[in-house]
Design an enzyme around this catalytic site. Structure first.
Site, PDB file in Angstrom:
ATOM      1  CB  SER A 204      -0.966  -0.058   1.196  1.00 31.60           C
ATOM      2  OG  SER A 204      -2.080   0.755   0.964  1.00 31.60           O
ATOM      3  CG  HIS A 338      -5.180  -3.061   1.215  1.00 33.56           C
ATOM      4  ND1 HIS A 338      -4.555  -3.006  -0.007  1.00 33.56           N
ATOM      5  CD2 HIS A 338      -4.762  -1.962   1.889  1.00 33.56           C
ATOM      6  CE1 HIS A 338      -3.788  -1.922  -0.062  1.00 33.56           C
ATOM      7  NE2 HIS A 338      -3.889  -1.280   1.076  1.00 33.56           N
TER       8      HIS A 338
END
Ligand code: NAG
Ligand code: NAG
Length: 391
Positions: A204, A338
């Protein structure tokens, strides 16, 4: 008499240099709506990049433009770097102009393998499965440059050393920290880490950082950005298009309101990214001929999955031009949480680590994976062809 081989060498050198234009002190604005041609010259001049020497010049220019317009400046090696190993903690001190800062990295050694070990430097927590024989070095990027929100600008060890008003955003400040770490690993053989077989990863926001570190530190052998999204594996122009004004995909104009990842200079361009003479396919291209595997996830629209697929496919042109396209892979997975690594991408990651960190030969590292079948029409965004660069 000058030996003819030397003479010819000098002539070839001067011809190659003649191609390399001088960058203006401050970049002129462009209006390029498609993905810019990595092999054109800037400022514009006749001809294109056609040799490996040309690319070396062009690569330096792209790195300079990225620092001037987007990332801020990566300072050179500090005047002194010292490291001490205590157990599995390497303590690194960098000094410049009478100031010094110290940070610690922790090293996790593999249960098997041979010394010195190849290693993966992880920003924050490692979120990739690592095969046996590879060490992990946990890097405290949040201490080097804070990333809480925009109020983090100028805060962290990097700014303690260089001043709070330094142009660097957090991403390039972390890359500086990685360079200092590698200096320290080189000077500390007792750490038993092989500085010629290092990877960098992060997920990320930290994936954006991993891509930048790979681009700006040539001693990184393998770059593994994971779900890096906009600001990482996504091209700015594509993010604007994928978002289409909906606010569902992170764009340049939004990202500068979230955090201090970029130089404040970037804010001048975020409302019209067509003014940039580059895009992130060219940031990624700085890594060539070293290895890059971009690991992405279709599950989060905010991360711009279509944009990342198109951007990384365009980036691969740089490796192709150098005849080493099998050192650049991209893998877009189906939907998953994620920063949890899905089994689907396991074999893509393993061949890259085996080949570029563990030195196994003969593996097939052609990885161009679009597992969800998202599809990207490159012909709509790329109006240049890929030259074969001569030696
Ligand atoms: C620190 O490193 C520098 C080189 O970067 C070296 O000249 C100096 O002697 C080192 N200092 C100590 C205290 O080890
Ligand atoms: C390598 O893998 C790619 C993708 O799976 C495949 O298309 C290609 O034929 C393979 N190459 C060899 C030499 O096996």
């Amino acid at each position: 008499m000058v030996p003819s081989s030397l003479f010819i060498g000098a002539l070839v050198f001067s011809l190659a240099q003649a191609q390399c234009p001088t960058l203006p002190a401050s970049p002129a604005l462009e209006d390029i709506s498609l993905l810019p041609d990595p092999f054109s010259w800037y400022p514009a001049q006749d001809g294109r990049v056609s040799s490996v020497d040309d690319w070396a010049c062009r690569r330096e220019h792209i790195a300079t433009l990225l620092q001037q317009m987007e990332l801020g400046e990566k300072p050179p090696t500090p005047s002194s770097v010292n490291a001490t190993l205590s157990g599995t903690t390497l303590s690194v001190t960098a000094s410049e102009a009478g100031k010094s800062v110290t940070f610690d990295v922790s090293i996790t050694y593999p249960p098997t393998g041979s010394t010195p070990y190849p290693a993966i430097i992880a920003y924050g927590d490692l979120s990739l499965p690592i095969p046996d024989g590879v060490a992990t070095i946990t890097f405290p990027n949040d201490l080097i440059a804070l990333q809480t929100d925009t109020s983090s600008r100028g805060k962290g060890l990097f700014y303690d050393l260089y001043g709070a008003d330094h142009t660097a955003g957090a991403l390039i400040a972390w890359a500086w920290g990685v360079s200092v770490l590698i200096d320290s690993l080189e000077s500390t053989p007792s750490a038993e880490i092989d500085p010629t077989h290092l990877a960098i990863t992060g997920c990320s926001r930290n994936g954006k950082g991993a891509l930048v570190a790979g681009a700006f530190e040539p001693r990184i052998a393998l770059t593994l950005p994971q779900e890096s999204g906009t600001g990482g594996s996504v091209c700015w122009r594509l993010a604007d298009s994928e978002d289409g004004g909906s606010g569902s995909v992170q764009t340049a104009s939004q990202i500068v309101t979230e955090n201090a990842w970029f130089s404040s200079a970037f804010e001048a361009y975020t409302n019209n990214v067509n003014e940039l003479p580059y895009d992130h396919h060219m940031l990624a291209g700085l890594i060539a001929p070293r290895a890059l595997l971009s690991i992405d996830n279709v599950g989060y629209e905010w991360l711009g999955p279509w944009s990342s697929l198109g951007c990384m496919r365009a980036a691969r042109a740089v490796w192709e031009s150098l005849g080493v396209e099998n050192r650049m892979g991209y893998s877009l997975s189906t939907d998953h949480n994620h920063c949890t690594f899905p089994e689907e991408q396991g074999k893509d990651l393993v061949v890259f680590i085996q080949s570029f960190l563990l030195g196994k030969e003969g593996l097939n590292t052609t990885v161009e994976k679009d597992y969800p079948g998202l599809a990207f029409d490159s012909s709509a965004w790329v109006d240049w062809d890929v030259p074969v660069l001569s030696n």
